[in-house]
Scaffold this motif. Sequence first.
Motif, PDB file in Angstrom:
ATOM      1  N   ALA A  52       8.796  26.563  54.069  1.00  0.00           N
ATOM      2  CA  ALA A  52       9.663  27.741  54.091  1.00  0.00           C
ATOM      3  C   ALA A  52       9.170  28.764  55.108  1.00  0.00           C
ATOM      4  CB  ALA A  52       9.741  28.360  52.693  1.00  0.00           C
ATOM      5  N   TYR A  53       7.867  29.018  55.109  1.00  0.00           N
ATOM      6  CA  TYR A  53       7.307  29.999  56.043  1.00  0.00           C
ATOM      7  C   TYR A  53       7.393  29.475  57.480  1.00  0.00           C
ATOM      8  CZ  TYR A  53       4.329  33.796  57.663  1.00  0.00           C
ATOM      9  OH  TYR A  53       3.855  34.916  58.304  1.00  0.00           O
ATOM     10  N   GLY A  54       7.114  28.174  57.672  1.00  0.00           N
ATOM     11  CA  GLY A  54       7.203  27.609  59.015  1.00  0.00           C
ATOM     12  C   GLY A  54       8.613  27.631  59.559  1.00  0.00           C
ATOM     13  N   SER A  55       9.616  27.370  58.698  1.00  0.00           N
ATOM     14  CA  SER A  55      11.019  27.430  59.141  1.00  0.00           C
ATOM     15  C   SER A  55      11.393  28.837  59.567  1.00  0.00           C
ATOM     16  CB  SER A  55      11.949  26.960  58.016  1.00  0.00           C
ATOM     17  OG  SER A  55      11.649  25.636  57.639  1.00  0.00           O
ATOM     18  N   LYS A  56      10.934  29.839  58.799  1.00  0.00           N
ATOM     19  CA  LYS A  56      11.216  31.223  59.160  1.00  0.00           C
ATOM     20  C   LYS A  56      10.581  31.575  60.502  1.00  0.00           C
ATOM     21  CE  LYS A  56       8.999  34.624  57.226  1.00  0.00           C
ATOM     22  NZ  LYS A  56       8.509  35.620  56.243  1.00  0.00           N
ATOM     23  N   GLU A  57       9.340  31.131  60.703  1.00  0.00           N
ATOM     24  CA  GLU A  57       8.653  31.405  61.967  1.00  0.00           C
ATOM     25  C   GLU A  57       9.398  30.784  63.149  1.00  0.00           C
ATOM     26  OE1 GLU A  57       5.312  33.160  62.389  1.00  0.00           O
ATOM     27  OE2 GLU A  57       6.548  33.925  60.765  1.00  0.00           O
ATOM     28  N   PHE A  58       9.853  29.554  62.976  1.00  0.00           N
ATOM     29  CA  PHE A  58      10.536  28.861  64.069  1.00  0.00           C
ATOM     30  C   PHE A  58      11.852  29.555  64.409  1.00  0.00           C
ATOM     31  CE2 PHE A  58      13.308  25.510  65.770  1.00  0.00           C
ATOM     32  CZ  PHE A  58      12.526  25.045  66.805  1.00  0.00           C
ATOM     33  N   ILE A  59      12.602  29.979  63.404  1.00  0.00           N
ATOM     34  CA  ILE A  59      13.889  30.642  63.642  1.00  0.00           C
ATOM     35  C   ILE A  59      13.682  31.961  64.375  1.00  0.00           C
ATOM     36  CG2 ILE A  59      15.828  31.776  62.489  1.00  0.00           C
ATOM     37  CD1 ILE A  59      15.624  29.585  60.335  1.00  0.00           C
ATOM     38  N   THR A  89      -2.237  28.011  73.881  1.00  0.00           N
ATOM     39  CA  THR A  89      -3.066  29.075  74.463  1.00  0.00           C
ATOM     40  C   THR A  89      -2.532  30.447  74.096  1.00  0.00           C
ATOM     41  OG1 THR A  89      -3.651  27.639  76.327  1.00  0.00           O
ATOM     42  CG2 THR A  89      -3.982  30.009  76.614  1.00  0.00           C
ATOM     43  N   LEU A  90      -1.200  30.608  74.187  1.00  0.00           N
ATOM     44  CA  LEU A  90      -0.592  31.885  73.802  1.00  0.00           C
ATOM     45  C   LEU A  90      -0.772  32.148  72.311  1.00  0.00           C
ATOM     46  CD1 LEU A  90       1.074  34.350  74.552  1.00  0.00           C
ATOM     47  CD2 LEU A  90       3.147  32.968  74.312  1.00  0.00           C
ATOM     48  N   SER A  91      -0.692  31.097  71.497  1.00  0.00           N
ATOM     49  CA  SER A  91      -0.874  31.258  70.048  1.00  0.00           C
ATOM     50  C   SER A  91      -2.287  31.723  69.719  1.00  0.00           C
ATOM     51  CB  SER A  91      -0.583  29.935  69.336  1.00  0.00           C
ATOM     52  OG  SER A  91       0.721  29.483  69.612  1.00  0.00           O
ATOM     53  N   ILE A  92      -3.269  31.123  70.370  1.00  0.00           N
ATOM     54  CA  ILE A  92      -4.663  31.516  70.126  1.00  0.00           C
ATOM     55  C   ILE A  92      -4.911  32.943  70.611  1.00  0.00           C
ATOM     56  CG2 ILE A  92      -7.056  31.002  70.753  1.00  0.00           C
ATOM     57  CD1 ILE A  92      -6.237  28.039  70.900  1.00  0.00           C
ATOM     58  N   ALA A  93      -4.263  33.328  71.728  1.00  0.00           N
ATOM     59  CA  ALA A  93      -4.429  34.691  72.234  1.00  0.00           C
ATOM     60  C   ALA A  93      -3.787  35.715  71.299  1.00  0.00           C
ATOM     61  CB  ALA A  93      -3.822  34.798  73.634  1.00  0.00           C
ATOM     62  N   LEU A  94      -2.672  35.350  70.652  1.00  0.00           N
ATOM     63  CA  LEU A  94      -1.991  36.272  69.755  1.00  0.00           C
ATOM     64  C   LEU A  94      -2.667  36.361  68.390  1.00  0.00           C
ATOM     65  CD1 LEU A  94       1.797  35.459  70.388  1.00  0.00           C
ATOM     66  CD2 LEU A  94       0.578  37.531  71.028  1.00  0.00           C
ATOM     67  N   TYR A  95      -3.399  35.339  68.011  1.00  0.00           N
ATOM     68  CA  TYR A  95      -3.944  35.270  66.655  1.00  0.00           C
ATOM     69  C   TYR A  95      -4.768  36.499  66.259  1.00  0.00           C
ATOM     70  CZ  TYR A  95      -7.089  33.927  62.880  1.00  0.00           C
ATOM     71  OH  TYR A  95      -7.825  33.915  61.730  1.00  0.00           O
ATOM     72  N   PRO A  96      -5.717  36.998  67.098  1.00  0.00           N
ATOM     73  CA  PRO A  96      -6.482  38.187  66.671  1.00  0.00           C
ATOM     74  C   PRO A  96      -5.603  39.421  66.467  1.00  0.00           C
ATOM     75  CG  PRO A  96      -7.566  37.086  68.508  1.00  0.00           C
ATOM     76  CD  PRO A  96      -6.200  36.485  68.391  1.00  0.00           C
ATOM     77  N   PRO A 133      -8.359  30.101  59.456  1.00  0.00           N
ATOM     78  CA  PRO A 133      -7.968  30.351  60.849  1.00  0.00           C
ATOM     79  C   PRO A 133      -7.127  29.236  61.461  1.00  0.00           C
ATOM     80  CG  PRO A 133     -10.256  30.933  60.522  1.00  0.00           C
ATOM     81  CD  PRO A 133      -9.808  30.259  59.261  1.00  0.00           C
ATOM     82  N   VAL A 134      -7.431  27.972  61.130  1.00  0.00           N
ATOM     83  CA  VAL A 134      -6.673  26.858  61.711  1.00  0.00           C
ATOM     84  C   VAL A 134      -5.227  26.889  61.244  1.00  0.00           C
ATOM     85  CG1 VAL A 134      -6.404  24.354  61.687  1.00  0.00           C
ATOM     86  CG2 VAL A 134      -8.650  25.346  62.096  1.00  0.00           C
ATOM     87  N   ILE A 135      -5.016  27.083  59.949  1.00  0.00           N
ATOM     88  CA  ILE A 135      -3.639  27.100  59.455  1.00  0.00           C
ATOM     89  C   ILE A 135      -2.908  28.359  59.934  1.00  0.00           C
ATOM     90  CG2 ILE A 135      -4.018  28.286  57.246  1.00  0.00           C
ATOM     91  CD1 ILE A 135      -2.136  26.175  56.008  1.00  0.00           C
ATOM     92  N   ALA A 136      -3.648  29.483  60.122  1.00  0.00           N
ATOM     93  CA  ALA A 136      -3.021  30.698  60.643  1.00  0.00           C
ATOM     94  C   ALA A 136      -2.573  30.502  62.087  1.00  0.00           C
ATOM     95  CB  ALA A 136      -3.993  31.866  60.535  1.00  0.00           C
ATOM     96  N   ILE A 137      -3.421  29.876  62.905  1.00  0.00           N
ATOM     97  CA  ILE A 137      -3.039  29.599  64.296  1.00  0.00           C
ATOM     98  C   ILE A 137      -1.870  28.624  64.335  1.00  0.00           C
ATOM     99  CG2 ILE A 137      -3.839  28.536  66.443  1.00  0.00           C
ATOM    100  CD1 ILE A 137      -6.592  29.698  65.883  1.00  0.00           C
ATOM    101  N   THR A 138      -1.838  27.685  63.398  1.00  0.00           N
ATOM    102  CA  THR A 138      -0.712  26.754  63.323  1.00  0.00           C
ATOM    103  C   THR A 138       0.590  27.500  63.051  1.00  0.00           C
ATOM    104  OG1 THR A 138      -2.172  25.005  62.508  1.00  0.00           O
ATOM    105  CG2 THR A 138       0.195  24.720  62.154  1.00  0.00           C
ATOM    106  N   LEU A 139       0.554  28.486  62.145  1.00  0.00           N
ATOM    107  CA  LEU A 139       1.751  29.272  61.850  1.00  0.00           C
ATOM    108  C   LEU A 139       2.193  30.084  63.063  1.00  0.00           C
ATOM    109  CD1 LEU A 139       0.879  30.550  58.248  1.00  0.00           C
ATOM    110  CD2 LEU A 139       2.500  28.750  58.864  1.00  0.00           C
ATOM    111  N   VAL A 140       1.224  30.659  63.778  1.00  0.00           N
ATOM    112  CA  VAL A 140       1.568  31.404  64.990  1.00  0.00           C
ATOM    113  C   VAL A 140       2.180  30.474  66.028  1.00  0.00           C
ATOM    114  CG1 VAL A 140       0.646  32.792  66.893  1.00  0.00           C
ATOM    115  CG2 VAL A 140      -0.212  33.130  64.574  1.00  0.00           C
ATOM    116  N   SER A 141       1.625  29.277  66.161  1.00  0.00           N
ATOM    117  CA  SER A 141       2.131  28.332  67.163  1.00  0.00           C
ATOM    118  C   SER A 141       3.553  27.895  66.851  1.00  0.00           C
ATOM    119  CB  SER A 141       1.210  27.112  67.243  1.00  0.00           C
ATOM    120  OG  SER A 141       1.266  26.342  66.051  1.00  0.00           O
ATOM    121  N   ILE A 142       3.959  27.899  65.580  1.00  0.00           N
ATOM    122  CA  ILE A 142       5.335  27.523  65.240  1.00  0.00           C
ATOM    123  C   ILE A 142       6.316  28.532  65.814  1.00  0.00           C
ATOM    124  CG2 ILE A 142       6.960  27.242  63.331  1.00  0.00           C
ATOM    125  CD1 ILE A 142       4.675  26.132  61.666  1.00  0.00           C
ATOM    126  N   ARG A 143       5.998  29.835  65.654  1.00  0.00           N
ATOM    127  CA  ARG A 143       6.884  30.862  66.236  1.00  0.00           C
ATOM    128  C   ARG A 143       6.854  30.803  67.752  1.00  0.00           C
ATOM    129  NH1 ARG A 143       6.946  37.125  64.251  1.00  0.00           N
ATOM    130  NH2 ARG A 143       7.102  35.997  62.265  1.00  0.00           N
TER     131      ARG A 143
END
Length: 267
Positions: A75-82, A46-53, A9-19
């Motif tokens: 690679a995945y984080g760069s795609k999320e940020f773009i 806060t928005l990242s945690i709300a979107l995670y579920p 969950p922590v790394i998933a929320i981190t990926l969401v927060s990048i986007r």
Amino acid sequence: MDILGIFGPVIAITLVSIRVMGFWLAFPFVMSLQLPGTIRIAGAMTLSIALYPLVEAQLPQWTFAAPPSLYEFLAYGSKEFIIGVGLGFLAKFIFSTVIASASWLGSQMGFAMGGLVNPDFQETDTAWGALHGWIALMIYLAIGGHWFTIQALAESYQFSFTDFWAHLSAPDAGVALWAEVGQSFFVWMLRLAGPMLVVILLLQAGMGVLSKFVPQINVWMVSIPITLGVGILVFAMLLPMYAEALKELLSVGTETQYLWLRFLGAR
């Protein structure tokens, strides 16, 4: 408490927060407002945690037993940020249309004499442009544009971005995307500023005719208060139609964000 179990969950929320961070950096009225950095980061998290579920099923299922390699994560984080930056930039592009048309009109009305610094562009803007920026923000919130934007951000996880890097580097698709967005920008500038510009043009033509018949009048000094007064009066009369045009523009703007997702190969 299973410490290793929270790795996923922590790394998933981190990926969401990048986007979300990419979206936050480009979205208007978030970075331009004089908010402390901690408040901006807290809002994005806060928005990242709300979107995670809502988006958990679409995220990579990385665990402590099967962690990603550094290359996979970057690679995945760069795609999320773009993806996030593109969504936020297109939203900002729509607001820029309103501000640009109002600044163009304000300079013709005489507001350019009292310029102020626009934090969105770090350049001098007119008070008329700043006023229209806030009007656009109020209408955006009134029609629920912020909910549509968050919905577009959440729905962006429902698409599968096949051949992401190939689509991103495709010159023909990129030219077509920005040509369509740029065309929309200039068309809406003319639609928003056109009626007032016609009124000011006729007023200036009338002042020119007056200067020929009564050369003793200092037309430049007289035209300033007349142009300001008539411009504000006509704008007040056209305000209901202007609000409807802004509402339509902002509604189109939320749909424009999906152009970015299709450009990136969303399926």
